[in-house]
Design a protein around this motif. Structure first.
Motif, PDB file in Angstrom:
ATOM      1  N   GLN A 180       0.948  -1.264  -0.189  1.00 23.57           N
ATOM      2  CA  GLN A 180      -0.047  -0.043   0.000  1.00 23.57           C
ATOM      3  C   GLN A 180       0.956   1.317  -0.206  1.00 23.57           C
ATOM      4  N   ALA A 181       1.778   1.216   0.596  1.00 17.06           N
ATOM      5  CA  ALA A 181       3.161   2.330   0.877  1.00 17.06           C
ATOM      6  C   ALA A 181       3.478   2.752  -0.410  1.00 17.06           C
ATOM      7  N   ILE A 182       3.940   1.534  -1.162  1.00 14.26           N
ATOM      8  CA  ILE A 182       4.522   1.761  -2.421  1.00 14.26           C
ATOM      9  C   ILE A 182       3.678   2.132  -3.557  1.00 14.26           C
ATOM     10  N   ILE A 183       2.389   1.970  -3.653  1.00 18.01           N
ATOM     11  CA  ILE A 183       1.508   2.231  -4.430  1.00 18.01           C
ATOM     12  C   ILE A 183       1.135   3.765  -4.263  1.00 18.01           C
ATOM     13  N   ALA A 184       1.254   4.147  -3.067  1.00 21.00           N
ATOM     14  CA  ALA A 184       0.989   5.647  -2.809  1.00 21.00           C
ATOM     15  C   ALA A 184       2.408   6.474  -2.718  1.00 21.00           C
ATOM     16  N   THR A 185       3.459   5.928  -3.295  1.00 24.64           N
ATOM     17  CA  THR A 185       4.647   6.633  -3.193  1.00 24.64           C
ATOM     18  C   THR A 185       5.048   6.803  -4.554  1.00 24.64           C
ATOM     19  N   ASP A 186       5.569   7.975  -5.044  1.00 17.23           N
ATOM     20  CA  ASP A 186       6.127   8.322  -6.371  1.00 17.23           C
ATOM     21  C   ASP A 186       7.537   7.689  -6.535  1.00 17.23           C
ATOM     22  N   PRO A 187       7.970   6.888  -7.160  1.00 17.47           N
ATOM     23  CA  PRO A 187       9.183   6.301  -7.632  1.00 17.47           C
ATOM     24  C   PRO A 187      10.370   7.145  -7.482  1.00 17.47           C
ATOM     25  N   ARG A 188      10.166   8.476  -7.669  1.00 18.62           N
ATOM     26  CA  ARG A 188      11.291   9.405  -7.897  1.00 18.62           C
ATOM     27  C   ARG A 188      11.303  10.268  -6.756  1.00 18.62           C
ATOM     28  N   SER A 189      10.390   9.896  -5.531  1.00 27.20           N
ATOM     29  CA  SER A 189      10.379  11.147  -4.264  1.00 27.20           C
ATOM     30  C   SER A 189      11.629  10.784  -3.529  1.00 27.20           C
ATOM     31  N   TRP A 190      12.421  10.008  -3.823  1.00 25.11           N
ATOM     32  CA  TRP A 190      13.508   9.783  -2.947  1.00 25.11           C
ATOM     33  C   TRP A 190      14.682  10.585  -3.207  1.00 25.11           C
ATOM     34  N   TRP A 191      14.503  11.423  -4.368  1.00 28.13           N
ATOM     35  CA  TRP A 191      15.675  12.159  -4.979  1.00 28.13           C
ATOM     36  C   TRP A 191      15.168  13.560  -4.972  1.00 28.13           C
ATOM     37  N   THR A 192      13.715  13.779  -5.099  1.00 30.99           N
ATOM     38  CA  THR A 192      13.196  15.208  -5.348  1.00 30.99           C
ATOM     39  C   THR A 192      13.594  16.260  -4.462  1.00 30.99           C
ATOM     40  N   ALA A 193      13.542  15.772  -2.940  1.00 25.49           N
ATOM     41  CA  ALA A 193      13.911  16.870  -2.270  1.00 25.49           C
ATOM     42  C   ALA A 193      15.362  16.850  -2.259  1.00 25.49           C
ATOM     43  N   PHE A 194      16.203  16.057  -2.426  1.00 22.50           N
ATOM     44  CA  PHE A 194      17.621  16.377  -2.688  1.00 22.50           C
ATOM     45  C   PHE A 194      17.851  17.184  -3.790  1.00 22.50           C
ATOM     46  N   ALA A 195      17.264  16.869  -4.924  1.00 23.84           N
ATOM     47  CA  ALA A 195      17.269  17.762  -6.340  1.00 23.84           C
ATOM     48  C   ALA A 195      16.943  19.272  -5.907  1.00 23.84           C
ATOM     49  N   SER A 196      15.754  19.481  -5.260  1.00 21.09           N
ATOM     50  CA  SER A 196      15.334  20.790  -5.153  1.00 21.09           C
ATOM     51  C   SER A 196      16.300  21.589  -4.371  1.00 21.09           C
ATOM     52  N   SER A 197      17.138  21.003  -3.413  1.00 21.78           N
ATOM     53  CA  SER A 197      18.082  21.819  -2.636  1.00 21.78           C
ATOM     54  C   SER A 197      19.648  21.419  -3.148  1.00 21.78           C
ATOM     55  N   TYR A 198      19.507  20.914  -4.160  1.00 20.97           N
ATOM     56  CA  TYR A 198      21.303  20.570  -4.925  1.00 20.97           C
ATOM     57  C   TYR A 198      22.177  21.941  -4.518  1.00 20.97           C
ATOM     58  N   HIS A 199      21.691  22.991  -5.290  1.00 19.97           N
ATOM     59  CA  HIS A 199      22.690  24.133  -5.248  1.00 19.97           C
ATOM     60  C   HIS A 199      22.972  24.529  -3.718  1.00 19.97           C
ATOM     61  N   GLU A 200      21.993  24.709  -2.935  1.00 21.16           N
ATOM     62  CA  GLU A 200      22.197  25.054  -1.349  1.00 21.16           C
ATOM     63  C   GLU A 200      23.052  23.922  -0.804  1.00 21.16           C
ATOM     64  N   LEU A 201      22.934  22.702  -1.032  1.00 16.74           N
ATOM     65  CA  LEU A 201      23.738  21.603  -0.592  1.00 16.74           C
ATOM     66  C   LEU A 201      25.184  21.819  -1.057  1.00 16.74           C
ATOM     67  N   ARG A 202      25.397  22.084  -2.388  1.00 18.23           N
ATOM     68  CA  ARG A 202      26.949  21.959  -3.059  1.00 18.23           C
ATOM     69  C   ARG A 202      27.544  23.294  -2.608  1.00 18.23           C
ATOM     70  N   ALA A 203      26.806  24.443  -2.331  1.00 18.08           N
ATOM     71  CA  ALA A 203      27.260  25.666  -1.649  1.00 18.08           C
ATOM     72  C   ALA A 203      27.758  25.470  -0.154  1.00 18.08           C
ATOM     73  N   GLY A 204      26.912  24.531   0.712  1.00 12.85           N
ATOM     74  CA  GLY A 204      27.460  24.255   2.002  1.00 12.85           C
ATOM     75  C   GLY A 204      28.402  23.410   2.057  1.00 12.85           C
ATOM     76  N   THR A 205      28.618  22.630   1.256  1.00 13.16           N
ATOM     77  CA  THR A 205      29.870  21.567   1.099  1.00 13.16           C
ATOM     78  C   THR A 205      30.942  22.361   0.615  1.00 13.16           C
ATOM     79  N   ARG A 206      30.993  23.300  -0.067  1.00 14.69           N
ATOM     80  CA  ARG A 206      32.183  24.192  -0.558  1.00 14.69           C
ATOM     81  C   ARG A 206      32.583  25.094   0.466  1.00 14.69           C
ATOM     82  N   ALA A 207      31.500  25.564   1.239  1.00 18.80           N
ATOM     83  CA  ALA A 207      31.793  26.466   2.484  1.00 18.80           C
ATOM     84  C   ALA A 207      32.496  25.566   3.638  1.00 18.80           C
ATOM     85  N   ARG A 208      32.245  24.545   4.008  1.00 16.67           N
ATOM     86  CA  ARG A 208      32.736  23.650   4.947  1.00 16.67           C
ATOM     87  C   ARG A 208      34.099  23.427   4.437  1.00 16.67           C
ATOM     88  N   GLN A 209      34.383  23.135   3.264  1.00 17.01           N
ATOM     89  CA  GLN A 209      35.635  22.613   2.703  1.00 17.01           C
ATOM     90  C   GLN A 209      36.655  23.875   2.681  1.00 17.01           C
TER      91      GLN A 209
END
Length: 291
Positions: free
Chosen positions: A258-287
């Motif tokens: 039931q959970a699988i039927i209700a879940t978009d197969p692409r949902s695991w990476w959409t949140a990551f993708a929408s924050s990609y630039h911010e994540l990269r900026a944070g990584t550069r700042a830490r480095q």
């Protein structure tokens, strides 16, 4: 057993050996079963006792049968293939088995070909995620995760020899039972190791333990996951999704479906993708901070 084919150019004793061997591989003649007597086999195949003796000798040399003094001929409980001349490493048979399992990377899951998917997942790819699903379901059902994962990993290994028969073919094609295939796949191993693999296959096929039922559900859940992923690419996978759900044994499997039927197969990476630039900026700042 199949009778001799008069049009087959092979010698009668070769055909007879092949017929009995096929009966053993298919499970028609089970381990430790006694073969019909020499007279009965001669009558069935329409040959002499001497011809039957030649056929049995081949099977005995191959390890498929054993003769018992004064007691007839029996199917071997553990077939042992002839050892080639010269020195042989005691784990050569295990190495050969592991090479054979690698062939699962080359075998496509044939059912998806019916949808026109040119390069569907392989049996090996399917089995990998079945194992992970099995671990998750085992945790929910209170089953042994390690044993369940082992059952999942082994559940399709016999397909190196019989292939992945699609659902449309199962009404027409009869193959050797998985237990018989595993017995011959592991025939070159030390007995104590071969027994481990054979018991895993037998447990999975019997579906009597909680772990085996969870493993069967994991197989269906993985198919459901793959069907959902192929559907996002435009393929009509509803029959695969429906049959997978209908075949589930456990409550946890049904809830996960039931959970699988209700879940978009692409949902695991959409949140990551929408924050990609911010994540990269944070990584550069830490480095930069470390420098």
């Amino acid at each position: 057993m199949q009778p001799i084919n008069p049009e087959d150019p092979r010698s009668p004793y070769i055909q007879i050996a092949a017929s009995i061997r096929a009966a053993i591989l298919s499970g028609e003649l089970e381990p430790e079963a006694q073969l019909p007597t020499g007279d009965e086999l001669a009558k069935f195949f329409g040959v002499t006792r001497a011809t039957i003796g030649s056929a049995v000798r081949i099977l005995r040399e191959e390890g498929f049968v054993r003769s018992q003094a004064g007691g007839g001929v029996y199917v071997s409980g553990q077939a042992s293939l002839p050892i080639p001349p010269g020195e042989t490493h005691p784990l050569t048979g295990m190495a050969a088995f592991l090479f054979e399992t690698g062939h699962l990377k080359n075998i496509p899951r044939s059912g998806w070909l019916l949808l026109g998917i040119a390069q569907p997942e392989t049996v090996a790819e399917h089995s990998f995620r079945v194992g992970l699903v099995g671990i998750a379901l085992a945790g929910l059902e209170g089953a042994d995760p390690g044993r369940t994962a082992a059952l999942c990993l082994m559940h399709d290994v016999h397909e190196t020899r019989i292939g992945d028969v699609p659902s449309v073919g199962r009404a027409y094609v009869t193959t050797a039972v998985p237990e018989a295939v595993t017995a011959h796949q592991t025939s070159g191993m030390p007995d104590e190791i071969a027994k481990v693999f054979q018991e895993i296959t037998a447990e999975y096929e019997a579906t009597e333990t909680l772990e085996s039922r969870v493993a069967h559900d994991a197989d269906k859940i993985e198919t459901l996951l793959q069907a959902a992923e192929y559907e996002t690419r435009g393929y009509a996978t509803k029959p695969w999704r429906d049959t997978s759900i209908e075949s589930l044994w456990t409550d946890s499997g049904k809830q996960l479906a039931q959970a699988i039927i209700a879940t978009d197969p692409r949902s695991w990476w959409t949140a990551f993708a929408s924050s990609y630039h911010e994540l990269r900026a944070g990584t550069r700042a830490r480095q930069g901070g470390r420098n």
